[in-house]
Motif scaffolding. Structure first.
Motif, PDB file in Angstrom:
ATOM      1  N   ARG A  36      55.938  55.228  94.204  1.00 36.91           N
ATOM      2  CA  ARG A  36      55.174  55.509  95.426  1.00 36.91           C
ATOM      3  C   ARG A  36      53.699  55.702  95.116  1.00 36.91           C
ATOM      4  NH1 ARG A  36      59.052  56.143  99.120  1.00 36.91           N
ATOM      5  NH2 ARG A  36      61.036  57.027  98.459  1.00 36.91           N
ATOM      6  N   LYS A  98      52.998  55.616  83.380  1.00 36.89           N
ATOM      7  CA  LYS A  98      52.513  56.184  84.636  1.00 36.89           C
ATOM      8  C   LYS A  98      51.012  55.956  84.806  1.00 36.89           C
ATOM      9  CE  LYS A  98      52.376  60.047  87.697  1.00 36.89           C
ATOM     10  NZ  LYS A  98      52.794  61.357  88.072  1.00 36.89           N
ATOM     11  N   TYR A 103      50.942  54.973  89.677  1.00 42.07           N
ATOM     12  CA  TYR A 103      51.735  55.434  90.824  1.00 42.07           C
ATOM     13  C   TYR A 103      51.611  56.950  90.935  1.00 42.07           C
ATOM     14  CZ  TYR A 103      55.299  56.760  87.394  1.00 42.07           C
ATOM     15  OH  TYR A 103      55.961  57.336  86.344  1.00 42.07           O
ATOM     16  N   LYS A 104      51.853  57.467  92.145  1.00 38.93           N
ATOM     17  CA  LYS A 104      51.782  58.913  92.359  1.00 38.93           C
ATOM     18  C   LYS A 104      53.098  59.603  92.029  1.00 38.93           C
ATOM     19  CE  LYS A 104      48.068  58.749  95.707  1.00 38.93           C
ATOM     20  NZ  LYS A 104      47.648  58.953  97.084  1.00 38.93           N
ATOM     21  N   THR A 105      54.204  59.054  92.533  1.00 36.00           N
ATOM     22  CA  THR A 105      55.519  59.629  92.248  1.00 36.00           C
ATOM     23  C   THR A 105      56.525  58.510  92.015  1.00 36.00           C
ATOM     24  OG1 THR A 105      56.194  59.723  94.579  1.00 36.00           O
ATOM     25  CG2 THR A 105      55.090  61.689  93.664  1.00 36.00           C
ATOM     26  N   ASP A 107      60.796  57.902  92.269  1.00 36.88           N
ATOM     27  CA  ASP A 107      62.103  58.421  92.674  1.00 36.88           C
ATOM     28  C   ASP A 107      63.178  57.494  92.131  1.00 36.88           C
ATOM     29  OD1 ASP A 107      60.765  60.301  94.321  1.00 36.88           O
ATOM     30  OD2 ASP A 107      60.696  58.846  95.949  1.00 36.88           O
TER      31      ASP A 107
END
Length: 190
Positions: A36, A98, A103-105, A107
């Protein structure tokens, strides 16, 4: 041969009575990762898929969606499915990259299943997709991801709903065990 259609090869597969749907497939051995808040700019998606390829990850389905539409601050979310057996490799790649992927998060969801409706000529027959999703909706099954092609409609659903999804789609298309007929179009019989 490039202009040959399935009706040319198998003349009995044309017309309004043609058998369009050949079956329903399902897979409970996949996982999904969603990255995300990736900056929406050229090269970011390439970095994701190049890195996954270098890590030997087999990607099944992909969905990208814009998460923001402000021209100065555009972000995208990317979801992919892959064999759950490669989960550790995917997690390692995502964690180690990362900063590069920006990206921010991230999942991860291992509780998913894929259901696919398979057949010939589905793109030329109206209502196939609607009936597929109506069958899932009637069972209140939430669809997490969709992929289509000329011969397949696939949906990722919560794993706990996969068996119900398969039964409901079988019924919607008249593929229940007591109504199935075997049709053989060719072969040597060996």
């Amino acid at each position: 041969m490039a202009d040959t259609s399935i009706g040319d090869i198998f003349p009995d597969m044309t017309g309004p009575e043609a058998p369009i749907i050949s079956g329903v497939a399902h897979d409970s051995s996949e996982a999904m990762v969603t990255l995300r808040g990736i900056p929406d700019m050229p090269g970011r998606v390439t970095a994701v898929f190049t890195g996954l390829a270098e890590a030997g990850i087999n990607i099944d389905m992909i969905v990208q969606a814009l998460a923001g539409t402000d021209p100065e601050n555009r972000f995208a979310d990317i979801s992919i499915t892959f064999p759950e057996s490669q989960l550790r490799k995917v997690q390692q790649f995502v964690e180690e990259n990362k900063e590069q992927l920006a990206y921010k998060t991230a999942d991860v969801n291992t509780q998913i299943g894929k259901i696919s409706l398979v057949g010939v000529g589905m793109m030329t027959h109206s209502g196939i997709t609607a009936r597929f999703f109506q069958a899932l909706s009637d069972e209140e099954i939430n669809v997490l991801m969709i992929s289509t092609s000329e011969i397949r409609i696939s949906a990722v659903v919560p794993l706990e709903n996969l068996n119900t999804a398969v039964r409901s789609v079988h019924t919607a298309f008249g593929l229940d065990a007591n109504t199935i007929e075997a049709v053989v179009y060719g072969g040597t019989g060996r």
